[in-house]
Design a protein around this motif. Sequence first.
Motif, PDB file in Angstrom:
ATOM      1  N   GLU B  54      57.460  -5.658  60.651  1.00 40.58           N
ATOM      2  CA  GLU B  54      57.428  -5.120  59.153  1.00 40.58           C
ATOM      3  C   GLU B  54      56.305  -5.151  58.725  1.00 40.58           C
ATOM      4  O   GLU B  54      56.119  -4.184  57.745  1.00 40.58           O
ATOM      5  CB  GLU B  54      58.665  -6.139  58.587  1.00 40.58           C
ATOM      6  N   ALA B  55      55.379  -6.365  58.933  1.00 42.81           N
ATOM      7  CA  ALA B  55      53.974  -6.301  58.277  1.00 42.81           C
ATOM      8  C   ALA B  55      53.278  -4.925  58.770  1.00 42.81           C
ATOM      9  O   ALA B  55      52.460  -4.534  57.782  1.00 42.81           O
ATOM     10  CB  ALA B  55      53.244  -7.580  58.729  1.00 42.81           C
ATOM     11  N   VAL B  56      53.185  -4.362  59.780  1.00 41.48           N
ATOM     12  CA  VAL B  56      52.753  -3.443  60.203  1.00 41.48           C
ATOM     13  C   VAL B  56      53.065  -2.284  59.559  1.00 41.48           C
ATOM     14  O   VAL B  56      52.220  -1.340  59.042  1.00 41.48           O
ATOM     15  CB  VAL B  56      52.819  -2.913  61.813  1.00 41.48           C
ATOM     16  N   GLY B  57      54.272  -1.892  59.330  1.00 37.70           N
ATOM     17  CA  GLY B  57      55.073  -0.838  58.467  1.00 37.70           C
ATOM     18  C   GLY B  57      54.398  -0.850  57.032  1.00 37.70           C
ATOM     19  O   GLY B  57      54.038  -0.043  56.391  1.00 37.70           O
ATOM     20  N   ILE B  58      54.459  -1.991  56.360  1.00 33.78           N
ATOM     21  CA  ILE B  58      53.900  -2.348  55.305  1.00 33.78           C
ATOM     22  C   ILE B  58      52.577  -1.866  54.839  1.00 33.78           C
ATOM     23  O   ILE B  58      52.042  -1.204  53.941  1.00 33.78           O
ATOM     24  CB  ILE B  58      54.004  -3.813  54.562  1.00 33.78           C
ATOM     25  N   ASN B  59      51.538  -2.531  55.882  1.00 31.97           N
ATOM     26  CA  ASN B  59      50.401  -2.177  55.779  1.00 31.97           C
ATOM     27  C   ASN B  59      49.991  -0.636  56.057  1.00 31.97           C
ATOM     28  O   ASN B  59      49.181   0.128  55.499  1.00 31.97           O
ATOM     29  CB  ASN B  59      49.615  -2.872  56.998  1.00 31.97           C
ATOM     30  N   THR B  60      50.794  -0.083  56.822  1.00 28.44           N
ATOM     31  CA  THR B  60      50.464   1.394  57.078  1.00 28.44           C
ATOM     32  C   THR B  60      50.780   2.213  55.800  1.00 28.44           C
ATOM     33  O   THR B  60      50.215   3.048  55.212  1.00 28.44           O
ATOM     34  CB  THR B  60      51.574   1.915  58.258  1.00 28.44           C
ATOM     35  N   GLY B  61      52.019   1.750  55.210  1.00 32.52           N
ATOM     36  CA  GLY B  61      52.382   2.356  53.776  1.00 32.52           C
ATOM     37  C   GLY B  61      51.215   2.120  52.753  1.00 32.52           C
ATOM     38  O   GLY B  61      50.751   3.024  51.830  1.00 32.52           O
ATOM     39  N   ALA B  62      50.554   0.799  52.791  1.00 33.29           N
ATOM     40  CA  ALA B  62      49.644   0.698  51.822  1.00 33.29           C
ATOM     41  C   ALA B  62      48.489   1.677  52.036  1.00 33.29           C
ATOM     42  O   ALA B  62      47.877   2.159  51.256  1.00 33.29           O
ATOM     43  CB  ALA B  62      49.190  -0.771  52.081  1.00 33.29           C
ATOM     44  N   TRP B  63      48.202   1.555  53.272  1.00 34.25           N
ATOM     45  CA  TRP B  63      46.868   2.554  53.699  1.00 34.25           C
ATOM     46  C   TRP B  63      47.069   4.014  53.112  1.00 34.25           C
ATOM     47  O   TRP B  63      46.421   4.711  52.445  1.00 34.25           O
ATOM     48  CB  TRP B  63      46.511   2.404  55.302  1.00 34.25           C
ATOM     49  N   MET B  64      48.541   4.489  53.399  1.00 31.34           N
ATOM     50  CA  MET B  64      48.614   5.963  52.958  1.00 31.34           C
ATOM     51  C   MET B  64      48.708   5.851  51.277  1.00 31.34           C
ATOM     52  O   MET B  64      48.322   6.982  50.799  1.00 31.34           O
ATOM     53  CB  MET B  64      50.002   6.368  53.726  1.00 31.34           C
ATOM     54  N   GLY B  65      48.927   4.892  50.753  1.00 30.36           N
ATOM     55  CA  GLY B  65      48.964   4.774  49.291  1.00 30.36           C
ATOM     56  C   GLY B  65      47.398   4.552  48.726  1.00 30.36           C
ATOM     57  O   GLY B  65      47.434   4.699  47.480  1.00 30.36           O
ATOM     58  N   GLY B  66      46.632   4.449  49.606  1.00 27.26           N
ATOM     59  CA  GLY B  66      45.153   4.232  49.049  1.00 27.26           C
ATOM     60  C   GLY B  66      44.698   2.696  49.048  1.00 27.26           C
ATOM     61  O   GLY B  66      43.754   2.390  48.406  1.00 27.26           O
ATOM     62  N   MET B  67      45.598   1.791  49.485  1.00 28.63           N
ATOM     63  CA  MET B  67      44.903   0.437  49.589  1.00 28.63           C
ATOM     64  C   MET B  67      44.780  -0.035  50.936  1.00 28.63           C
ATOM     65  O   MET B  67      45.598  -0.137  51.988  1.00 28.63           O
ATOM     66  CB  MET B  67      46.176  -0.549  48.960  1.00 28.63           C
ATOM     67  N   ARG B  68      43.602  -0.804  50.958  1.00 29.96           N
ATOM     68  CA  ARG B  68      43.252  -1.304  52.462  1.00 29.96           C
ATOM     69  C   ARG B  68      44.076  -2.839  52.562  1.00 29.96           C
ATOM     70  O   ARG B  68      43.963  -3.565  51.575  1.00 29.96           O
ATOM     71  CB  ARG B  68      41.794  -1.741  52.351  1.00 29.96           C
ATOM     72  N   SER B  69      44.313  -3.049  53.823  1.00 31.00           N
ATOM     73  CA  SER B  69      45.319  -4.193  54.057  1.00 31.00           C
ATOM     74  C   SER B  69      44.952  -4.782  55.528  1.00 31.00           C
ATOM     75  O   SER B  69      44.127  -4.091  56.263  1.00 31.00           O
ATOM     76  CB  SER B  69      46.740  -3.981  53.734  1.00 31.00           C
ATOM     77  N   ALA B  70      45.162  -6.057  55.675  1.00 23.39           N
ATOM     78  CA  ALA B  70      45.153  -6.830  57.097  1.00 23.39           C
ATOM     79  C   ALA B  70      46.394  -7.412  57.300  1.00 23.39           C
ATOM     80  O   ALA B  70      47.074  -7.796  56.142  1.00 23.39           O
ATOM     81  CB  ALA B  70      43.915  -7.598  57.035  1.00 23.39           C
ATOM     82  N   VAL B  71      46.501  -7.585  58.487  1.00 24.58           N
ATOM     83  CA  VAL B  71      47.808  -8.267  58.782  1.00 24.58           C
ATOM     84  C   VAL B  71      47.254  -9.580  59.810  1.00 24.58           C
ATOM     85  O   VAL B  71      46.630  -9.423  60.634  1.00 24.58           O
ATOM     86  CB  VAL B  71      48.894  -7.649  59.497  1.00 24.58           C
ATOM     87  N   LEU B  72      47.951 -10.730  59.464  1.00 22.09           N
ATOM     88  CA  LEU B  72      47.665 -12.032  60.214  1.00 22.09           C
ATOM     89  C   LEU B  72      49.085 -12.422  61.135  1.00 22.09           C
ATOM     90  O   LEU B  72      49.969 -12.200  60.661  1.00 22.09           O
ATOM     91  CB  LEU B  72      47.330 -12.996  59.346  1.00 22.09           C
ATOM     92  N   MET B  73      48.412 -12.694  62.427  1.00 18.91           N
ATOM     93  CA  MET B  73      49.782 -13.280  63.327  1.00 18.91           C
ATOM     94  C   MET B  73      49.156 -13.787  64.568  1.00 18.91           C
ATOM     95  O   MET B  73      48.155 -13.957  64.594  1.00 18.91           O
ATOM     96  CB  MET B  73      50.460 -11.680  63.787  1.00 18.91           C
ATOM     97  N   GLN B  74      50.135 -14.496  65.294  1.00 18.59           N
ATOM     98  CA  GLN B  74      49.784 -15.296  66.295  1.00 18.59           C
ATOM     99  C   GLN B  74      49.869 -14.292  67.618  1.00 18.59           C
ATOM    100  O   GLN B  74      50.728 -13.384  67.469  1.00 18.59           O
ATOM    101  CB  GLN B  74      50.416 -16.662  66.517  1.00 18.59           C
TER     102      GLN B  74
END
Lengths: 202, 174
Positions: B54-74
């Motif tokens: 889900e986080a990967v999907g959100i970050n993908t959408g954010a990138w396409m919308g022009g915002m840089r993001s990162a995801v943290l996981m174990q």
Amino acid sequence: MNNRTAGGAHNAKVMNRFALTKRLVAKLKRDEAVIGGIGNTNFDLWASGPEREQNFYMLGSMGLAIPIALGVAIAQPRRHVVALEGDGSLLMQLGCLGTVAMRAPRNLTMIVWDNGVYQITGAQPAATGSAVDLVAAARACGLANSHWAADEDDFDRLVEGALQGGPTLIAAKIDGEPGVGQTERDPVRIRAAFMKGLGVKP
Amino acid sequence: MPQDITWHGVIQATLKANDVRLITYVPDRVFTPLITSLHGDSDFTTFPCTREEEAVGINTGAWMGGMRSAVLMQTSGFGTIANALASLVVPSQIPLLMFVSERGVFGEFNLGQAMVCRTMRPVLDSLGIVHHTATRLDELEFIVDRSIRQAVATQAPVCFILSPLLTGGKVFRH
């Protein structure tokens, strides 16, 4: 107790996904972004207007249409974003409804096509067909503004309201008709066109 | 290095310097100081997700919308995202920034963690995803800063694996 009428859904007319997709797109006047979920959801979005630049067609990653839409909505708070998702896909990623409710983006609308089956793989039964009411589930996840569309006019009315401010989830009972078109299969071209449509340079 | 320089402080500052403004995560004990600090920093929008994909999907959408993001996981979370990487991130050329706290090595006490850890680098390698295992504080800023720049410039994802050698890891206590 097995509630086969799944709360409220029994009052909803069975409609056609392509017809409703066209009705939705006709309401989009402000370059709203639309994220189409995997399979027939995508195919009908494509058929409704393949030239529309603000459409993103998700080819794999079943269940991620709403998360992708949430990301776009966070990045572009002044643009309204619509996620189109199938019932089987949403069942796979139900937790995202809680995440959306927690963030409560006003510029996000989620539309769920519910035929109660995994249509594209051979119409195997989905839990929505006999047990799960996705609107009730969405409300329980914190999305108070979640509704079944009773008929086409009600769908139009709900979409108009959703575009004024959300988050809103609209679910529609749909028939077994297959998707009308076929999306292009070039992920880079789809992604690049979508970003151009959103005015973003990679 | 000065005592007040920490791995999580370096990561936070480097993300900020590279205009990364959205942080999604599924919680992890090792990441707790970073997550806590990010939540307290108004330059970042930080929130938990219910699943890593889900986080990967959100970050993908954010990138396409022009915002840089990162995801943290174990590590075990990484084990759940192979399909999202293979069917969305890699073919769409999304510069997804992944930070994974490494479990399964250096005194791991949970066999499940030790097993899933073995799948992580083979999955990354098979998808051609650049990954770096950070073990030293003095190299961390260079690795993260340069790799973010490369990810954006080449439109390709990158995975930072944070070794217990850097973070201390999670220790079994009686």
